[in-house]
Motif scaffolding. Structure first.
Motif, mmCIF file in Angstrom:
data_model
loop_
_atom_site.group_PDB
_atom_site.id
_atom_site.type_symbol
_atom_site.label_atom_id
_atom_site.label_comp_id
_atom_site.label_asym_id
_atom_site.label_seq_id
_atom_site.Cartn_x
_atom_site.Cartn_y
_atom_site.Cartn_z
ATOM 1 N N ILE A 53 39.898 34.450 68.936
ATOM 2 C CA ILE A 53 40.751 33.836 69.959
ATOM 3 C C ILE A 53 39.922 33.021 70.945
ATOM 4 N N GLU A 54 38.868 33.624 71.459
ATOM 5 C CA GLU A 54 38.071 32.967 72.494
ATOM 6 C C GLU A 54 37.297 31.768 71.950
ATOM 7 N N ALA A 55 36.880 31.828 70.678
ATOM 8 C CA ALA A 55 36.121 30.728 70.076
ATOM 9 C C ALA A 55 37.026 29.694 69.420
ATOM 10 N N GLY A 56 38.315 30.009 69.279
ATOM 11 C CA GLY A 56 39.244 29.082 68.659
ATOM 12 C C GLY A 56 39.003 28.889 67.180
ATOM 13 N N VAL A 57 38.715 29.989 66.466
ATOM 14 C CA VAL A 57 38.438 29.907 65.030
ATOM 15 C C VAL A 57 39.379 30.831 64.261
ATOM 16 N N ARG A 188 42.616 49.154 78.959
ATOM 17 C CA ARG A 188 43.993 49.100 78.452
ATOM 18 C C ARG A 188 44.561 47.693 78.625
ATOM 19 N N GLU A 189 44.336 47.124 79.790
ATOM 20 C CA GLU A 189 44.855 45.781 80.054
ATOM 21 C C GLU A 189 44.198 44.754 79.132
ATOM 22 N N LEU A 190 42.907 44.895 78.896
ATOM 23 C CA LEU A 190 42.172 43.931 78.078
ATOM 24 C C LEU A 190 42.641 43.938 76.633
ATOM 25 N N TRP A 191 42.866 45.138 76.075
ATOM 26 C CA TRP A 191 43.098 45.243 74.639
ATOM 27 C C TRP A 191 44.553 45.416 74.235
ATOM 28 N N SER A 192 45.415 45.851 75.135
ATOM 29 C CA SER A 192 46.794 46.164 74.739
ATOM 30 C C SER A 192 47.523 44.938 74.199
ATOM 31 N N GLY A 193 47.331 43.779 74.838
ATOM 32 C CA GLY A 193 47.999 42.569 74.363
ATOM 33 C C GLY A 193 47.564 42.193 72.959
ATOM 34 N N LEU A 194 46.270 42.298 72.704
ATOM 35 C CA LEU A 194 45.752 41.961 71.377
ATOM 36 C C LEU A 194 46.267 42.947 70.334
ATOM 37 N N ILE A 195 46.297 44.226 70.679
ATOM 38 C CA ILE A 195 46.798 45.244 69.755
ATOM 39 C C ILE A 195 48.251 44.965 69.384
ATOM 40 N N GLN A 196 49.066 44.596 70.377
ATOM 41 C CA GLN A 196 50.458 44.254 70.099
ATOM 42 C C GLN A 196 50.545 42.997 69.234
ATOM 43 N N GLN A 197 49.718 42.017 69.556
ATOM 44 C CA GLN A 197 49.724 40.749 68.808
ATOM 45 C C GLN A 197 49.405 40.970 67.341
#
Length: 203
Positions: A53-57, A188-197
């Protein structure tokens, strides 16, 4: 108690020398460059997905049933890239079978002073590693929690314990009880969105 950085590594025989090289290779052939992980939802999977995500790859995820088989196949050249914790990677880096491209954290690992952090290599939001803490049941008396905390603080400050940590790339991470609670909230805040995604929070 301590923290171990996460890393991104490649088979030592591939022509990728830096994180920039990896990003370039991934962008040249989207979805084709494969990375190994210890399995869906593991830290190694989440770190590589955050990197994407961060590197756009776009990279192909090849999940394994644990770190050991993933590391073995990357060293054998079956998969060129992997994310892992430093403890599970360091021996093979020292043996010349894996090449580390970047480590998580706000500063470089003392075990690998020549390997840049993700931020130094131009990729943000990858400053968290694998951390270890001691917890007690809710409702444990404050005096007991305080006594345990103080004992752990004394132990992790000792040169002998820190030397043992260094053997597998860990660094002592003393913190107050309140700081640990805050850190868990940030994680939790950092990873929860990615886990849901990724659909990993669904049963």
């Amino acid at each position: 108690v301590a923290e171990i950085p996460n890393v991104i590594a490649v088979n030592a025989n591939v022509p990728i020398q830096t994180l920039g090289d990896l990003i370039k290779a991934a962008k040249q052939d989207p979805g084709k460059l494969a990375y190994a992980s210890a399995g869906p939802g593991t830290p190694s999977n989440l770190v590589c997905e955050r990197f994407k995500i961060e590197a756009g790859v776009d990279m192909l995820h090849v999940p394994y049933k644990g770190n050991a088989p993933a590391v073995n196949d990357v060293m054998a050249g079956q998969v060129p890239v992997m994310c892992n914790n430093l403890a599970g990677t360091l021996p093979y880096t020292q043996g010349g079978r894996l090449r580390l491209l970047a480590v998580t954290g706000n500063k470089r690992s003392p075990a690998l002073p020549d390997v840049p952090t993700f931020a130094e290599a131009g990729v943000a939001n990858l400053d968290t590693g694998v951390w270890m803490s001691i917890v007690a049941p809710a409702g444990t008396p404050a005096a007991v929690v305080s006594r345990l905390h103080d004992a752990v603080a004394v132990a992790t400050a000792s040169p002998e314990v820190q030397a043992q940590f260094a053997n597998f790339g860990a660094v002592a991470m003393p913190a107050s009880v309140d700081n640990v609670d805050s850190m868990i909230g940030r994680e939790r805040e950092l990873w929860s969105g990615l886990i849901q995604q990724l659909g990993l929070g669904q049963k």
